[in-house]
Scaffold this motif. Structure first.
Motif, mmCIF file in Angstrom:
data_model
loop_
_atom_site.group_PDB
_atom_site.id
_atom_site.type_symbol
_atom_site.label_atom_id
_atom_site.label_comp_id
_atom_site.label_asym_id
_atom_site.label_seq_id
_atom_site.Cartn_x
_atom_site.Cartn_y
_atom_site.Cartn_z
ATOM 1 N N ASN B 7 0.840 -1.200 0.000
ATOM 2 C CA ASN B 7 0.000 0.000 0.000
ATOM 3 C C ASN B 7 0.872 1.245 0.000
ATOM 4 N N PRO B 8 0.397 2.280 -0.667
ATOM 5 C CA PRO B 8 -0.871 2.284 -1.407
ATOM 6 C C PRO B 8 -0.747 1.562 -2.740
ATOM 7 N N THR B 106 2.433 -1.029 -6.709
ATOM 8 C CA THR B 106 2.049 0.359 -6.437
ATOM 9 C C THR B 106 2.317 1.163 -7.690
#
Lengths: 116, 112
Positions: B7-8, B106
């Protein structure tokens, strides 16, 4: 330069028509992997060879087969491609397995498969 | 079954800013890899992290590994447009034959 070469870069096949993707390496690595990467997803391991020892992932469909006639070459055969098999197919190599392997996998440029 | 979570999943940054991408994994592993992928291209190895506390830096990117927390971070310093790409972390499960399990990636976009 030593490298991992995949051919072709782009492959179009018809629904149900067998197709073969190829990978060659000049790194003299023992291990060769095939990964499937669908659009905007992570690469997913299909199978790998350690020398001539073939290892299939449990969830790899039977539709996918592989051959490794020698150290340098490895082939991915899709016996009856479906629309859901459209993806980038990545070949990778490494010199050793598991805990002995401190090196990253070396990836080829991939073959983008389209199924019509 | 090993799960790798990043994440993100999407990150839009301005040039010059700093940010960190996180990679958590669910079972024991003592080696973690970071890869970069440009659109339509293959995976380029960035870092190999082999031990607890390992830290590696290359240019504006720095990666670290905490095996006790099962966490790796990829820190971006003073981002530039050329860093726009998708970044994957990948983990080798303990006892496996070296098969990499990838996070979802990501997608980083650095805007002027």
């Amino acid at each position: 330069d030593a490298m991992v070469i995949q051919n072709p870069r782009y492959q179009v096949t018809q629904f149900g028509k067998p197709v073969t993707l190829s990978c060659s390496q000049t790194l003299n690595h023992n291990v060769m992997y095939w990964y499937q990467q669908k659009s905007s997803q992570a690469p997913k391991l299909l199978f790998h060879y350690y020398d001539k020892d073939f290892n299939n992932e449990a969830d790899t469909p039977d539709n996918f087969q592989s051959r490794r006639p020698n150290t340098s070459f490895c082939f991915l055969d899709i016996r009856s491609p479906g629309l859901g098999d459209a993806a980038m197919y990545l070949c990778a190599t490494s010199s050793r397995l598991g805990r002995l392997n401190n090196s990253p996998l070396h990836f080829g440029n991939g073959t983008r498969l389209t199924v019509t | 079954e090993l799960k790798v979570e990043q994440n993100p999943l999407f990150l839009s940054m301005q040039e010059g800013k700093n940010y960190t991408i996180y990679c958590n994994y669910s079972t024991t592993s003592d080696r973690l890899y970071w890869y970069r992928q440009d659109p339509g291209k293959s995976l380029e190895s960035l870092f190999v992290l082999l031990s607890n506390g390992a830290v590696k830096q290359e240019g504006r990117l720095m990666a670290s590994l905490d095996t006790k927390a099962r966490l790796s971070t990829l820190h971006i310093t003073a981002a530039v447009h050329d860093l726009s790409a998708t970044y994957f972390c990948a983990v080798v499960p303990g006892g496996s034959q070296g098969n990499l399990i990838f996070g979802k990636g990501t997608k980083l976009s650095v805007k002027p």
